[in-house]
Design an enzyme around this catalytic site. Structure first.
Site, PDB file in Angstrom:
ATOM      1  N   ASP A 252      -0.522  47.364 -26.911  1.00 48.71           N
ATOM      2  CA  ASP A 252      -0.401  46.112 -26.177  1.00 48.71           C
ATOM      3  C   ASP A 252      -1.591  45.970 -25.235  1.00 48.71           C
ATOM      4  O   ASP A 252      -1.673  46.671 -24.219  1.00 48.71           O
ATOM      5  CB  ASP A 252       0.913  46.095 -25.395  1.00 48.71           C
ATOM      6  CG  ASP A 252       1.193  44.764 -24.728  1.00 48.71           C
ATOM      7  OD1 ASP A 252       0.348  43.851 -24.841  1.00 48.71           O
ATOM      8  OD2 ASP A 252       2.251  44.629 -24.093  1.00 48.71           O
TER       9      ASP A 252
ATOM     10  N   ASP B 128      -3.651  39.081 -25.412  1.00 45.38           N
ATOM     11  CA  ASP B 128      -2.391  39.826 -25.433  1.00 45.38           C
ATOM     12  C   ASP B 128      -1.944  40.131 -26.856  1.00 45.38           C
ATOM     13  O   ASP B 128      -1.413  39.260 -27.544  1.00 45.38           O
ATOM     14  CB  ASP B 128      -1.315  39.012 -24.706  1.00 45.38           C
ATOM     15  CG  ASP B 128      -0.020  39.790 -24.530  1.00 45.38           C
ATOM     16  OD1 ASP B 128      -0.044  41.030 -24.681  1.00 45.38           O
ATOM     17  OD2 ASP B 128       1.011  39.163 -24.247  1.00 45.38           O
TER      18      ASP B 128
END
Length: 412
Positions: free
Chosen positions: A292, A83
């Site tokens: 992201d 992430d």
């Protein structure tokens, strides 16, 4: 997982409408590996240096990419979401009565000879800005995400082990991580936690970068459609630079929040039709998007999203699906094969990134393809992992540059 914030959610939640597939101090760690300048890892598609570049396997499942690594002594294999939108490294730990179900055994810190708790008096307890002292003098933490996921537990230090491209075992000692004892959110049973790869000081990149030749890393994510046995790859430190013919680069915009990798999107082209980010009304705001890897779709401010939606609908020579309530408001089409068009281009400052239908349309079910975009009321958008696929993307935190190179990420 979208961008994460300790305790307070400072931005609105970025929640995708693609509900069928959306589903992650001043004293740094002591690195125990010798003569390692960088490393790479495979990323598991979650469905099922003298030593070379340090790598981590990463596999994809339900729109997320899981990094495979080992933690503790003896080593325990962990599969956690890679992430770039958050910082904290955390895994579910024993005891975990208020946690989501996972298939693999929980990590038990009491069975690891290299685990240490971080005390309330340690400066490390305050590096996450959420350190709260427990009655046992342990540093408790709370860490929340933009999709309302939450992890609570104890901060500790542990040895994390990777494998280099030459097969050498690379132990990295004293890594700060969260031992989660109360974890909630839209996780599935393959996910054992999250590996925070953002720019903040407790992320994996910040903790290991200085010892591996620099705070930089690169990733090559396989497309959503790829066989889950084919891994993506992520490389760290020296040797992870993205160079050569065809590389385009855009500045990373430095803001007060160091976690997200902000870039400036000037506009999006659908075929030959250019759509300015702000409708052509003056200059765009710097840092209006961030990359992201924990969020699957591209998320755009509503006004731009509606223009993109309308232009794609105009150019696709098929009738949109309107009789399937499970698809919601998404723009979807029935076809036996992936759509042949339209081609799209993300126009970043200094870098045009071409996007084929395999990066902009996804199949939530057989014979159906949906536009992998959604919208937000925020004026800051998200460049998700669907669009990042089949590009070697380099993140240089020291030069503040993000680089793209078109690549077949299934052949690494």
């Amino acid at each position: 997982m979208t961008m994460a914030y300790p305790i307070v959610f400072q931005y609105p939640c970025f929640v995708s409408t693609i509900c069928l597939i959306m589903f992650l101090l001043s004293q740094f760690s002591t690195i125990e590996a010798n003569n390692i300048e960088g490393f790479s890892v495979k990323l598991i598609r979650k469905m099922s240096s003298n030593a070379g570049t340090v790598q981590a396997p990463t596999h994809a499942y339900l729109g997320q990419h899981l990094m495979e690594l080992s933690i503790g002594t003896p080593r325990k294999t962990i599969y956690a979401i890679a992430d770039t939108g958050s910082d904290l490294i955390w895994v579910q730990c024993v005891p975990c009565d208020k946690c989501y179900k996972q298939l693999n055994p929980l990590f038990d810190p009491l069975k690891s000879s290299t685990y240490t708790n971080i005390s309330c008096q340690s400066e490390l307890c305050h590096r996450l800005d959420t350190g709260v002292c427990s009655p046992e003098n342990r540093c408790n933490y709370t860490y929340g995400y933009g999709d309302n996921a939450l992890t609570q537990g104890v901060l500790g230090q542990e040895t994390v082990t990777f494998t280099s491209t030459t097969g050498q075992v690379v132990p990295l000692g004293g890594i700060i991580f969260g031992c989660g004892h109360n974890d909630t959110g839209n996780f599935n049973d393959h996910e054992m936690g999250i590996i925070g790869l953002g720019g903040g000081q407790v992320s994996l990149i910040s903790q290991i970068g200085d010892s591996l030749g620099g705070k930089r890393f690169s990733q090559c994510l396989v497309p959503f459609h790829t066989d889950f046995n084919v891994p993506s790859r992520m490389s760290f430190g020296k040797g992870s630079e993205v160079t050569g013919e065809g590389v385009v680069s855009t500045p990373l915009v430095v803001k007060q929040d160091k976690t997200p990798y902000f870039v400036t999107l000037l506009g999006i082209s659908v075929g030959n039709t250019y759509l300015a980010f702000n409708g052509g009304e003056g200059n765009v705001t710097k840092g209006n998007m961030f990359l992201d890897s924990g969020t699957p779709p591209i998320i755009l401010p509503t006004e731009l999203y509606e223009r993109v939606f309308a232009e794609v609908k105009r150019q696709v020579p098929l009738k949109p699906i309107t009789d399937d309530p499970t698809l919601g408001p998404q723009l979807c089409y029935r076809t036996l094969e992936n759509l042949s068009g339209p081609m799209m281009t993300a126009h970043f400052e200094g870098a045009d990134v071409a996007l084929a239908p395999i990066q902009t349309f996804i199949p939530p079910k057989n014979g159906v393809f949906c536009l992998a975009f959604t919208n937000t009321s925020s004026d800051v958008g998200v460049y998700g992992n669907f669009a990042q696929s089949n590009y070697l993307i380099g993140f240089d935190l020291e030069a503040h540059v993000l680089s793209f190179k078109l690549n077949d990420c299934t052949k690494q």
